[in-house]
Motif scaffolding. Structure first.
Motif, short mmCIF file in Angstrom:
data_model
loop_
_atom_site.label_atom_id
_atom_site.label_comp_id
_atom_site.label_asym_id
_atom_site.label_seq_id
_atom_site.Cartn_x
_atom_site.Cartn_y
_atom_site.Cartn_z
N VAL A 558 0.78 -1.33 -0.23
CA VAL A 558 0.13 -0.01 -0.11
C VAL A 558 1.02 1.32 0.14
O VAL A 558 0.67 2.25 -1.01
CB VAL A 558 -1.06 -0.06 1.32
CG1 VAL A 558 -1.68 1.49 1.34
CG2 VAL A 558 -2.12 -0.96 0.98
N LEU A 559 1.90 1.24 0.89
CA LEU A 559 2.77 2.42 0.76
C LEU A 559 3.50 2.66 -0.43
O LEU A 559 3.50 3.71 -1.23
CB LEU A 559 3.84 2.15 1.86
CG LEU A 559 4.78 3.16 2.23
CD1 LEU A 559 4.23 4.53 2.45
CD2 LEU A 559 5.79 3.05 3.10
N THR A 560 3.94 1.57 -1.11
CA THR A 560 4.65 1.61 -2.42
C THR A 560 3.38 2.41 -3.50
O THR A 560 3.89 3.14 -4.51
CB THR A 560 5.02 0.46 -3.09
OG1 THR A 560 5.78 -0.34 -2.00
CG2 THR A 560 6.04 0.39 -4.23
N PHE A 636 -7.39 -0.40 -1.10
CA PHE A 636 -6.67 1.03 -0.98
C PHE A 636 -7.39 1.89 -2.06
O PHE A 636 -7.63 3.03 -1.48
CB PHE A 636 -5.29 0.91 -0.72
CG PHE A 636 -4.45 2.15 -0.64
CD1 PHE A 636 -4.62 2.98 0.49
CD2 PHE A 636 -3.78 2.62 -1.85
CE1 PHE A 636 -3.98 4.09 0.60
CE2 PHE A 636 -3.21 3.74 -1.37
CZ PHE A 636 -3.22 4.61 -0.52
N THR A 637 -7.10 1.52 -3.15
CA THR A 637 -7.40 2.88 -4.31
C THR A 637 -9.00 2.74 -4.10
O THR A 637 -9.40 4.06 -4.23
CB THR A 637 -6.90 2.02 -5.80
OG1 THR A 637 -7.28 0.59 -5.80
CG2 THR A 637 -5.69 2.08 -5.78
N LYS A 639 -10.88 2.81 -1.89
CA LYS A 639 -11.21 3.60 -0.72
C LYS A 639 -10.79 5.16 -0.78
O LYS A 639 -11.64 5.90 -0.69
CB LYS A 639 -10.41 3.05 0.45
CG LYS A 639 -11.10 3.47 1.81
CD LYS A 639 -10.74 2.65 3.11
CE LYS A 639 -11.33 3.15 4.23
NZ LYS A 639 -12.80 3.29 4.15
N ILE A 640 -9.37 5.44 -1.33
CA ILE A 640 -9.10 6.75 -1.50
C ILE A 640 -9.96 7.50 -2.60
O ILE A 640 -10.35 8.53 -2.52
CB ILE A 640 -7.51 6.85 -1.53
CG1 ILE A 640 -7.07 6.19 -2.84
CG2 ILE A 640 -7.02 6.15 -0.34
CD1 ILE A 640 -5.57 6.65 -2.98
N TYR A 641 -10.09 6.74 -3.86
CA TYR A 641 -10.85 7.54 -4.88
C TYR A 641 -12.31 7.68 -4.59
O TYR A 641 -12.58 8.38 -5.18
CB TYR A 641 -10.50 6.69 -6.09
CG TYR A 641 -9.18 7.08 -6.46
CD1 TYR A 641 -8.99 8.25 -7.10
CD2 TYR A 641 -7.98 6.16 -6.29
CE1 TYR A 641 -7.57 8.80 -7.58
CE2 TYR A 641 -6.71 6.38 -6.69
CZ TYR A 641 -6.46 7.61 -7.25
OH TYR A 641 -5.25 7.88 -7.68
N ARG A 642 -12.83 6.73 -3.60
CA ARG A 642 -14.31 6.99 -3.26
C ARG A 642 -14.41 8.24 -2.23
O ARG A 642 -15.33 8.87 -2.35
CB ARG A 642 -14.62 5.73 -2.30
CG ARG A 642 -16.13 5.56 -2.46
CD ARG A 642 -16.47 4.25 -1.86
NE ARG A 642 -16.36 2.93 -2.97
CZ ARG A 642 -15.90 1.66 -2.71
NH1 ARG A 642 -15.76 1.46 -1.42
NH2 ARG A 642 -16.21 0.78 -3.66
N SER A 643 -13.27 8.76 -1.77
CA SER A 643 -13.46 9.66 -0.66
C SER A 643 -13.10 10.96 -1.22
O SER A 643 -13.50 12.11 -0.76
CB SER A 643 -12.32 9.50 0.54
OG SER A 643 -11.16 9.52 -0.10
N ILE A 644 -12.64 11.22 -2.52
CA ILE A 644 -12.83 12.64 -3.14
C ILE A 644 -13.89 12.65 -4.10
O ILE A 644 -14.49 11.81 -4.70
CB ILE A 644 -11.28 12.52 -3.89
CG1 ILE A 644 -11.07 11.58 -4.72
CG2 ILE A 644 -10.21 12.75 -2.85
CD1 ILE A 644 -10.18 11.87 -5.76
#
Ligand SMILES: *[C@@H]1O[C@H](CO)[C@@H](O)[C@H](O)[C@H]1NC(C)=O
Length: 647
Positions: A558-560, A636-637, A639-644
């Protein structure tokens, strides 16, 4: 139960971790129910294959060979029954893991001592003498089973001086110059009186001797006294007649049946397990702490900023300094129109991920099962059997995961996905097995899996696993595709070149080392148990290490991927698979190190077999960790793209 040198509270935890059958339990798993004998009852002695020995007290002696021989392999000339040996029924897992159990001409009568009984006389022609001598030189061990217990040698732990039973005993003695064949066995059996005249076998020790003076006397008597050892001569004019004899000694023991395995399950150096566990736990805590603080904080900031910018852009449209805002609008948000663009070769990735998921589910459940004590070593072959059953049943899960992943990638070649998912990994494993078996057949070694067993495995796979996988794929295919939170643009965005550690190879090399850290000590012990055919039962440690490996694989990947997306590179799908999967390269390197350190070569067949199985092991680790990395990044992807907010 005290096995590890720890305080009492630690000992409870330790015995839990070491996962031994609890002495308190009066419940026996199938196949391990006690057998009671009356005085004079025959206790059968079964013979298993000959395996290369593990010599803990002699670290200079490396493993000399990596395959086993059938007990009745002709050049050994071991004594047979009059009407020939019979196969003892075994579980599938037991056969696949190398056991070849057969009957023997030994006659052990419960409770009746015998000092010298004749087995048979055997001549060794020059060629066979050379063969046996070279096996003695390679330190092969005999493996016998009496009432399910392995015949052992009594050893002392070099550090704690505690005596314990080490399964297997030497075929012969090699004093540096001459090989001496053991032809007399003193079998010492511990037995426990469960109730009056009801005895149970609770321990078996064998003390082998080499006595050249042993001679047949009459039909089944012999003399077993002497000073000079048996040395097989390798020239043609020697008859090399060897007389095989044995003695049986019964010792009453206070050990009850339920704890009879305890002295076999000796942890050589428990501190190393603890050390590695703490070591990897520290790494994981550090890493997960780092990843979560970096990610959660920067992400929160990112998301807040992106969403604020959107608002500004809407409210002060045309007024505010747009140039400033776009300058600020950098990072992973920029690639929102591309991040869910299907990767190249979506079919292959889906198939790999499906197979990885199947493997993952199988491994996790097997370890959990073992942790609960279902797979104690007294239940011979249970581990292998359970692995096969779980793998077969999880075909459904594998097919389902592959189909859903493929659908998410907008895949078109459905039939291919249905077909390749149940075939890919089994074909690889089977091909490796088959090729290596060809080598072993060529050498006459019994490590080779019998043809009929192979056939059974193929049938199980074809009749159960394949239909399950296809059914899983079908259900996955019927479900709605997982919705991407952002729309994908028509035209792919240009990817700026990335430098430094974000290039594929350096990032993989950096990230892969961490999951490897979590597992390498347990891996070392598993290797030991594979190559020295010793029981592995530290499932408690393995369970925790497996958990740590999952967390590390997920965290580093996830970090990478976060850094990659920030560098505006949206090719995360394959990258995440390879980043986590890179730990397999370290596993392979570890196997090579083990090769250099603990194995010495006497034949190139050994080398081929060793490298072949190491490569297979690494491939499985690649699939397993790669899948973990991929799913972590996918979540991860999403989740983060859902939040913007993206317009
Ligand atoms: C059999 O041999 C063992 C070991 O030497 C000894 O302890 C035991 O008393 C013997 N039993 C009989 C019945 O002689």
């Amino acid at each position: 139960m005290r096995r590890l040198d720890l305080s009492t509270s630690g000992a409870v935890l330790a015995s839990l971790l070491a996962c031994t059958p609890s002495p308190a339990s009066a419940f026996y798993f199938p196949g391990v129910a006690p057998t009671s004998y009356k005085t004079g009852d025959i206790v059968p002695l079964y013979v298993n294959h000959l395996t290369p020995a593990y010599q803990p007290n002699n670290p200079q002696l490396k493993l000399q060979s990596v395959y086993s021989y059938d007990y009745y392999h002709p050049p050994f000339h071991f004594c047979r029954e009059k009407d020939g040996p019979k196969q003892v029924r075994e579980s599938l897992g037991s056969i696949l893991f190398g056991d070849r159990i057969q009957t023997s001409p030994f006659e052990l009568k419960m409770g009746i001592n015998e000092t010298c009984k004749l087995l048979c006389e055997a001549p060794y022609p020059a060629k066979d003498a050379a063969f046996v001598n070279s096996r003695i030189h390679q330190a092969y061990d005999l493996n016998w089973l009496i009432d399910g217990l392995p015949a052992a040698q009594s050893l002392r732990d070099p550090s704690s001086e505690e005596p314990f039973y080490s399964p297997g005993f030497a075929l012969g003695l090699w004093d540096g110059e001459t090989p001496m064949l053991n032809n007399h066995y003193d079998i010492v059996i511990d037995y426990h009186e469960a109730s009056p005249n009801n005895y149970r076998v609770v321990g078996v020790l064998v003390d082998p001797f080499s006595i050249s003076e042993s001679k047949r006397q009459g039909d089944d008597q012999a003399t077993c006294k002497g000073q000079t050892p048996v040395i097989l001569k390798e020239n043609d004019d020697d008859k090399n007649l060897v007389t095989f004899t044995y003695g049986v000694y019964w010792r009453l023991s206070p050990t009850p049946f339920a704890t009879r395995w305890d002295k076999y399950l000796h942890v050589y150096d428990p501190t190393i397990h603890w050390f590695s566990l703490i070591n990897s736990a520290v790494i994981v805590v550090f890493l997960v702490g780092m990843v979560s603080t970096i990610l959660v904080r920067t992400l929160k900031k990112d998301i807040a900023r992106y969403n604020r910018l959107d608002q500004f852009a809407l409210e002060d449209f045309g007024e505010s300094g747009d140039a400033d805002d776009t300058a600020d609008d950098s990072g992973w948000k920029l690639v929102h129109g591309d991040v869910f663009r299907p990767p190249t070769n979506p079919l292959l990735l889906s198939v790999l991920v499906g197979n990885g998921a199947q493997l993952f589910a199988m491994t996790a459940l097997t370890i959990a099962f073992a942790l609960l004590g279902f797979l104690s070593p007294s239940n011979r072959g249970a581990l292998g059997t359970v692995i096969i059953i779980f793998y077969t049943l999880f075909g459904f899960f594998g097919g389902y995961v592959a189909a859903r992943t493929y659908k998410f990638f907008h895949g078109e070649s459905w039939k291919m996905c249905f077909f390749y998912t149940p075939v890919a990994l089994p074909a690889l494993v089977f091909a490796t097995f088959f090729l290596l078996n060809l080598f072993l057949w060529g050498r006459g070694a019994s490590g080779a899996v019998p043809f009929t067993t192979m056939l059974v495995v193929i049938i199980i796979w074809f009749v159960i696993s394949v239909p399950l996988s296809v059914a899983g794929s079908w259900i996955g295919f019927k479900q709605a595709a997982i919705e991407a939170p952002v729309r994908t643009n028509q035209i792919p965005r240009q990817i700026p070149p990335v430098g430094g550690y974000l290039r594929p190879l350096p990032s993989m090399a950096l990230a892969g080392v961490l999951p490897f850290f979590a597992i390498f000590v347990e891996l070392y012990f598993i290797m030991n148990s594979i190559w020295f055919s010793k029981v592995y039962y530290m499932f408690g440690f393995l369970f925790i290490c497996f958990g740590l490996m999952i967390i590390t694989s997920a965290a580093v990947t996830v970090l990478t991927i976060y850094l990659l997306l920030c560098a505006e590179n949206y090719h995360w799908q394959w990258r995440s698979f390879f980043t986590a999967g890179a730990s397999a390269a370290y596993v392979f390197a570890g196997c090579l190190l083990y090769w250099i350190k603990d194995v010495s070569w006497t034949s190139w067949t050994s080398g081929v077999v060793y490298l072949g199985y190491s490569a297979l092991l690494s491939a499985l680790v690649f699939l397993l960790t790669g899948t973990i990395g991929f799913f972590a990044s996918w979540l991860f992807t999403l989740k983060i793209y859902r939040s913007i907010k993206v317009d």
